[in-house]
Design an enzyme around this catalytic site. Structure first.
Site, PDB file in Angstrom:
ATOM      1  N   THR A 158       0.881  -1.172   0.000  1.00  0.00           N
ATOM      2  CA  THR A 158       0.000   0.000   0.000  1.00  0.00           C
ATOM      3  C   THR A 158       0.920   1.223   0.000  1.00  0.00           C
ATOM      4  O   THR A 158       1.389   1.629  -1.042  1.00  0.00           O
ATOM      5  CB  THR A 158      -0.983  -0.026   1.193  1.00  0.00           C
ATOM      6  OG1 THR A 158      -0.283  -0.213   2.406  1.00  0.00           O
ATOM      7  CG2 THR A 158      -2.014  -1.118   1.025  1.00  0.00           C
ATOM      8  N   LYS A 184       4.050  -7.115   3.405  1.00  0.00           N
ATOM      9  CA  LYS A 184       3.807  -5.686   3.324  1.00  0.00           C
ATOM     10  C   LYS A 184       3.701  -5.168   4.737  1.00  0.00           C
ATOM     11  O   LYS A 184       3.272  -5.879   5.654  1.00  0.00           O
ATOM     12  CB  LYS A 184       2.553  -5.351   2.537  1.00  0.00           C
ATOM     13  CG  LYS A 184       1.264  -5.631   3.293  1.00  0.00           C
ATOM     14  CD  LYS A 184       0.089  -4.886   2.703  1.00  0.00           C
ATOM     15  CE  LYS A 184       0.241  -3.407   2.857  1.00  0.00           C
ATOM     16  NZ  LYS A 184      -0.091  -2.892   4.212  1.00  0.00           N
ATOM     17  N   THR A 195      -1.992  -2.393   7.945  1.00  0.00           N
ATOM     18  CA  THR A 195      -2.266  -3.818   7.814  1.00  0.00           C
ATOM     19  C   THR A 195      -0.970  -4.513   7.509  1.00  0.00           C
ATOM     20  O   THR A 195      -0.192  -4.064   6.686  1.00  0.00           O
ATOM     21  CB  THR A 195      -3.238  -4.107   6.658  1.00  0.00           C
ATOM     22  OG1 THR A 195      -2.731  -3.511   5.479  1.00  0.00           O
ATOM     23  CG2 THR A 195      -4.616  -3.568   6.950  1.00  0.00           C
ATOM     24  N   GLU A 282       5.829   3.965   9.284  1.00  0.00           N
ATOM     25  CA  GLU A 282       5.491   5.280   8.726  1.00  0.00           C
ATOM     26  C   GLU A 282       6.356   6.383   9.304  1.00  0.00           C
ATOM     27  O   GLU A 282       6.403   6.581  10.514  1.00  0.00           O
ATOM     28  CB  GLU A 282       4.030   5.613   9.000  1.00  0.00           C
ATOM     29  CG  GLU A 282       3.108   4.800   8.152  1.00  0.00           C
ATOM     30  CD  GLU A 282       2.100   4.109   8.992  1.00  0.00           C
ATOM     31  OE1 GLU A 282       1.242   3.451   8.429  1.00  0.00           O
ATOM     32  OE2 GLU A 282       2.201   4.244  10.222  1.00  0.00           O
ATOM     33  N   ASN A 405      -0.415  10.244   8.624  1.00  0.00           N
ATOM     34  CA  ASN A 405      -1.681   9.762   9.176  1.00  0.00           C
ATOM     35  C   ASN A 405      -2.693  10.846   9.489  1.00  0.00           C
ATOM     36  O   ASN A 405      -3.819  10.540   9.879  1.00  0.00           O
ATOM     37  CB  ASN A 405      -1.401   8.940  10.434  1.00  0.00           C
ATOM     38  CG  ASN A 405      -0.747   7.637  10.079  1.00  0.00           C
ATOM     39  OD1 ASN A 405      -1.291   6.883   9.297  1.00  0.00           O
ATOM     40  ND2 ASN A 405       0.435   7.388  10.614  1.00  0.00           N
ATOM     41  N   SER A 410      -5.840  17.309   3.928  1.00  0.00           N
ATOM     42  CA  SER A 410      -5.576  18.722   3.634  1.00  0.00           C
ATOM     43  C   SER A 410      -4.816  18.862   2.331  1.00  0.00           C
ATOM     44  O   SER A 410      -4.402  17.879   1.726  1.00  0.00           O
ATOM     45  CB  SER A 410      -4.828  19.378   4.779  1.00  0.00           C
ATOM     46  OG  SER A 410      -3.677  18.635   5.110  1.00  0.00           O
TER      47      SER A 410
END
Lengths: 410, 410
Positions: A158, A184, A195, A282, A405, A410
């Protein structure tokens, strides 16, 4: 959202050998993304055994429920994975999407729907349009070939910044077997959630109960010892397929001494992939290895290690290259496990910064600061209470995590 | 580091009345900060009773251990609080600093060291130079006056962006009693950790065991129902002092029906202060109220509410003004408490976004987006399993949180 590759990505991507009895194909079904593959089909020869572990979430996705139900037979003939839509919190339509996908895959491959395994990752709460698979399934079956593992790893991404693959070999008796894995990690897509999916393939001949025991055993200190943000996905899925095509005499029990090398090799593949997940957390700029020793039990060490690994204050300090051992003390204290402040010692890198419940007398700010500038941070806590030990991997908490996240609207 | 006042700060600061039997003074002892007060002395009349609740950390600070040990007598004559240094993880020197501080305060005030209560907040692991108090203690005693609660609240701030005060009145029989409270919230100073301190003062005459029961009861749904980042400080301290100077006949038991109004008033002061702590969470731009209902038990509802409140993914979504109910499902699922995905309903503001395990059929993106732009976000989850209910307060997770806690070295 950043699309640059994580600075912590492995420098070397291994060549992934073919696995006898496994054929792979990928396609672009247009589930959500444009201009990239988003469906993976894996076909397995007859007599392939399967094992799986899944999210502990009380609200699992429809594919997780599908896999759990069909794992009981221990047999698998195909795996269908899509990225772009997690088919989670989709109610009755989610279950129907699973059923439909299995049916068309079974028809195209000439096998039973009950032998098809499914996994989905991506947006949550959005109905999955399984009809999209209808247009690509026959082509996938026709085009399935051995050795396409890197392409497979790419199709299930993703917002992972790099595909995750690992491979290892082992001997069972005199037969060399191969284990390949893809994964992943914790990527995000609006309005998505993390996930974790991983699929492992081997040509070894091992019974499904033995495979299940091996997988459960090995996951505890690999995938279950990694945390990005303490948030558990509804979709976490790890499946292990064994085709038996390597030709070893089939192993019935996990305790069989012939599995010694295989266990090591399987562990190395899982450890490699799970470390890659941490490296691609992330916004991650630092890989953090946390070792807790001297706890009352291993379980107690795990809880303390996870309290440290999930502490926003520890993770932001590491992002700021600050050896803030005070926050490590805080995290040890909040874990609720046996701990004696006045016996506690803490290391960053190889440098002891706290000792016997106070700052180390030899504390050298400059040396510790140099340690904190490295991309890989080793943090050790010694409790001085017993022999319990554990190790977990995490990453730092950066502004990029918040941006990935929080900013996408925006 | 930002020094502007939180946009969530209360618009109105109450006038804080004097409490008979309580005199306050503040001073600048130069513990860490320049140009501001950093020591608070509270003097109590004879027969003042005291109750306290503290951090559950297994690695508490030296002042927490001091207070716990001296709470047994139920009597208090003075409180000394400093900001700038938490006296936590300071080993033997920390205990000695407590003893020394109590001794000089006792000498200056003409009371026993055992009747002195202590609290510290600020940097951790740094020895507290208690000698600094020596120079200001006599002046503090000489200058102590009634009614200096706002000045007291200012002296205990670390990186709080506003002082936190609250007041309420109640009748016990025909006597009007007053309850005043001050608090400091989750502020940070390099290399500090969040510390929550709160002190409550009343002129009511209530026995120390009754006071302890009242405090314990009221804290469960106030201070213990607030979370900023899930990280528990080594120093959390909440003390309640009752001078008895209002003149009511002394209450012996917490179950006394005469305490009905007092309980309400005490609860309102604690609820007010704890909400102010959430409003001043690091980097907070939104106050988030989370209500969980229909859980199996209240305790189960609390665990689910806290799993949502501490989820980085939920908190970053709220920072991004995104009604990301998928992440709320994730947090419910990971709490480990009984939950049935297909009975789950979720509201943002008054708008139901998810129903029976799927997106609400009437979902209106524009209406929900407008709700998410507000500074106060109301999030409700109905589990549909039982009558368990809970409410917690938190704030969003912003880049400013990461900056406050990670950037200060740069």
């Amino acid at each position: 959202m950043s699309v640059s590759i994580s600075p912590l990505a492995p420098k070397h991507v291994p060549d992934m050998p073919a696995i006898a009895g496994v054929r792979l194909a990928t396609a672009a079904a247009g589930i959500r993304y444009a201009g990239r593959t988003d469906v993976l089909l894996a076909l397995f020869d007859r007599d392939t055994t399967v094992a799986g572990v899944f999210t502990r979430s009380k609200c699992p996705s429809a594919p997780v429920e599908w896999c759990r139900a069909h794992l009981k037979s221990g047999k698998a003939r195909a795996l269908v994975v899509n990225s772009g839509n997690a088919n989670a919190f989709t109610g009755k339509t989610g279950r129907e999407a699973c059923k439909f996908t299995a049916q068309i895959a079974a028809k195209a491959a000439g096998v039973k729907p009950a032998d098809i395994f499914l996994a989905s990752t991506g947006v949550i709460g959005e109905p999955l349009n399984a009809k999209a698979f209808d247009g690509v399934m026959e082509g996938l079956v026709a085009g399935a070939r051995p050795g396409e593992f890197l392409a497979a790893a790419k199709a299930i991404m993703t917002t992972d910044t790099f595909p995750k693959v690992a491979t290892a070999r082992a001997k069972i008796d005199k037969t060399t077997v191969t284990i390949n894995g893809i994964a992943k990690g914790a990527g995000m897509i609006a309005p998505d959630m993390a996930t974790m999916l991983s699929f492992i393939f081997t040509d070894a001949a091992i019974s499904s109960p033995a495979l299940q025991a091996l997988l459960k055993d090995s996951v505890a200190n690999t995938f279950n010892a990694v945390t990005i943000d303490g948030d558990t996905s509804t979709s976490d899925t790890l499946l292990l397929f064994a085709t038996g095509r390597a030709g070893n005499a089939r192993i019935a029990r996990a305790s069989d001494p012939k599995l010694r090398e295989f266990k090591k090799a399987l562990h190395s593949v899982l450890a490699d992939l799970s470390e890659q997940v941490a490296r691609d957390g992330e916004g991650a700029r630092k890989l953090v290895e946390i070792v807790v020793e001297g706890a009352k039990t291993d379980q107690s060490a795990r809880r303390i290690a996870m309290a440290i690994a999930n502490s926003p204050l520890v993770k932001t300090a590491i992002a700021g290259e600050d050896a803030n051992w005070g926050r490590v003390v805080m995290a040890v204290g909040k874990a609720g496990e046996p701990a004696d402040r006045d016996k506690l010692a803490i290391w960053f890198g190889g440098i002891r910064v706290a000792h016997k419940g106070a700052r180390d007398p030899g504390y050298d700010e400059a040396a510790v600061s140099a340690e904190m500038k490295k991309p890989e941070i080793y943090l050790k806590v010694a409790l001085g209470l017993g022999k319990g030990r554990d190790r977990v991997l995490t990453c730092d908490l950066t502004k990029e995590y918040v941006a990935i996240n929080g900013d996408y609207r925006s």
